[in-house]
Design an enzyme around this catalytic site. Structure first.
Site, mmCIF file in Angstrom:
data_model
loop_
_atom_site.group_PDB
_atom_site.id
_atom_site.type_symbol
_atom_site.label_atom_id
_atom_site.label_comp_id
_atom_site.label_asym_id
_atom_site.label_seq_id
_atom_site.Cartn_x
_atom_site.Cartn_y
_atom_site.Cartn_z
ATOM 1 N N ARG A 67 39.751 42.117 52.044
ATOM 2 C CA ARG A 67 39.310 42.202 50.653
ATOM 3 C C ARG A 67 39.371 40.831 49.978
ATOM 4 O O ARG A 67 38.503 40.479 49.170
ATOM 5 C CB ARG A 67 40.201 43.205 49.911
ATOM 6 N N HIS A 71 36.278 39.047 48.013
ATOM 7 C CA HIS A 71 36.407 38.671 46.605
ATOM 8 C C HIS A 71 36.293 37.160 46.407
ATOM 9 O O HIS A 71 35.816 36.714 45.369
ATOM 10 C CB HIS A 71 37.729 39.184 46.042
ATOM 11 N N ASN A 99 41.213 41.478 40.577
ATOM 12 C CA ASN A 99 41.997 40.866 41.643
ATOM 13 C C ASN A 99 43.492 41.099 41.521
ATOM 14 O O ASN A 99 44.265 40.632 42.373
ATOM 15 C CB ASN A 99 41.732 39.352 41.693
ATOM 16 N N HIS A 196 35.583 49.062 53.938
ATOM 17 C CA HIS A 196 36.430 50.096 53.341
ATOM 18 C C HIS A 196 36.998 51.048 54.384
ATOM 19 O O HIS A 196 37.682 52.006 54.038
ATOM 20 C CB HIS A 196 35.638 50.887 52.290
#
Length: 326
Positions: A67, A71, A99, A196
């Site tokens: 992740r 990001h 975040n 995911h």
């Protein structure tokens, strides 16, 4: 505005086109799978060992590192701006609302400390994140690929820019637009959503789907009924447990294609995930990945390589400490 004669325009336009073509090629050529072969040949082993050790100690690390890579690349490109700490004069990306749930920065910091001892001022923090993201996927049962390296670390990080990260409530049209801004297509979007398959989400990201969803439906009708009741049990309306939530798929510690199989039976945790089944532009991809894990793995590698090229620039630096600019 004055226009050039046609013959002169041909020459000038060809020159301009050649300049930009060469510039683009040079920029792409800066990233190389063998970038550190001579300057720090042990770099990938150091990073891999650090990631593996951290993952054994904390099973949440793989999902968090993957992740983190997403990001980072979605804001200002893959430049490790997500690692910079806030200062009295600037609130950095890691402190932006989306975040606040991104953790395990210490894993990257630990790898950087080891690399600075082995090969001082050589390996960028941006490359460490990219390599670590590959490692957590491979170590969790997913595919392995040769990471292209040579990124530089950015000097700017703004929490205000994190509003541009794709939210778990976006629909397919919004997701396509968000990914397109990064040069990523529809298949890339569906493929990278497969990240995911690892991890866990707190109730705040999905509980609106099971509590007063709309005027007509208390629960999101796209949800599998049994799955919805499970979510309600985990995340009651008056939930007081900040750690409550649900795993992203049925095999949340294994990188596989179960995420797509879950979507086809209405068990996508986020509305953004479940929306992929309801749109013909994306459903066929979900079905193909659910049927063929090998196909998903091949496409995931291709899309991760594309994502790793987003916003890559040679105008940065190699930070000595990933938390602060030099």
């Amino acid at each position: 505005m004055a226009f050039l004669p046609y013959s002169e325009c041909i020459v000038l336009c060809a020159t301009i086109f050649l300049f930009f073509t060469l510039s683009s090629s040079m920029s792409q050529a800066e990233l190389d799978a063998h970038y550190y072969d001579k300057t720090c040949p042990q770099a990938e082993n150091i990073i891999s060992d650090t990631v593996l050790s951290a993952s054994k100690f904390d099973p949440k690390v793989p999902a968090r590192i993957l992740r983190m890579f997403f990001h980072d690349c979605f804001i200002r490109g893959c430049d490790a701006s997500i690692l910079l700490d806030s200062t009295p004069k600037n609130l950095a990306e890691k402190d932006g609302p989306p975040n606040l749930s991104v953790h395990s920065f210490y894993v990257i910091d630990e790898a950087k400390t080891k690399l600075e001892k082995a090969c001082p001022h050589t390996v960028s923090c941006a490359d460490i994140i990219a390599i670590a993201a590959r490692d957590v996927v491979a170590q969790s049962g997913g595919p392995y690929w040769n990471v292209l390296k040579g990124r530089k670390d950015g000097r700017v990080s703004k929490a205000s820019e994190t509003v541009n990260l794709p939210a778990p409530t976006l629909n397919v049209n919004e997701l396509i637009k968000s990914f397109a801004k990064r040069g990523l297509g529809v298949k890339d979007m569906v493929t990278l959503s497969g990240g995911h398959t690892l991890g866990f989400s707190h109730c705040s990201s999905f509980q609106a789907r099971v509590h007063n969803f709309s005027l007509l439906h208390a629960i999101d009708p796209s949800l599998n009924t049994e799955f919805a009741l499970d979510l309600i049990r985990n995340c009651p309306k008056l939930n007081t447990n900040p750690n409550a939530g649900h795993f992203l798929d049925a095999t949340s510690s294994v990188f596989d294609n179960d995420y797509y199989r879950q979507l086809l039976v209405g068990k996508g945790l986020f509305s953004s995930d479940q929306s992929l089944v309801g749109d013909q532009r994306t459903r066929w991809i979900v079905e193909a990945f659910a049927k063929d894990q090998g196909f998903f793995f091949r496409e995931f590698v291709a899309s991760m390589l594309k994502l790793g090229n987003v916003g890559v620039s040679q105008n940065g630096e190699v930070r000595l400490n990933c938390k602060v600019v030099n």
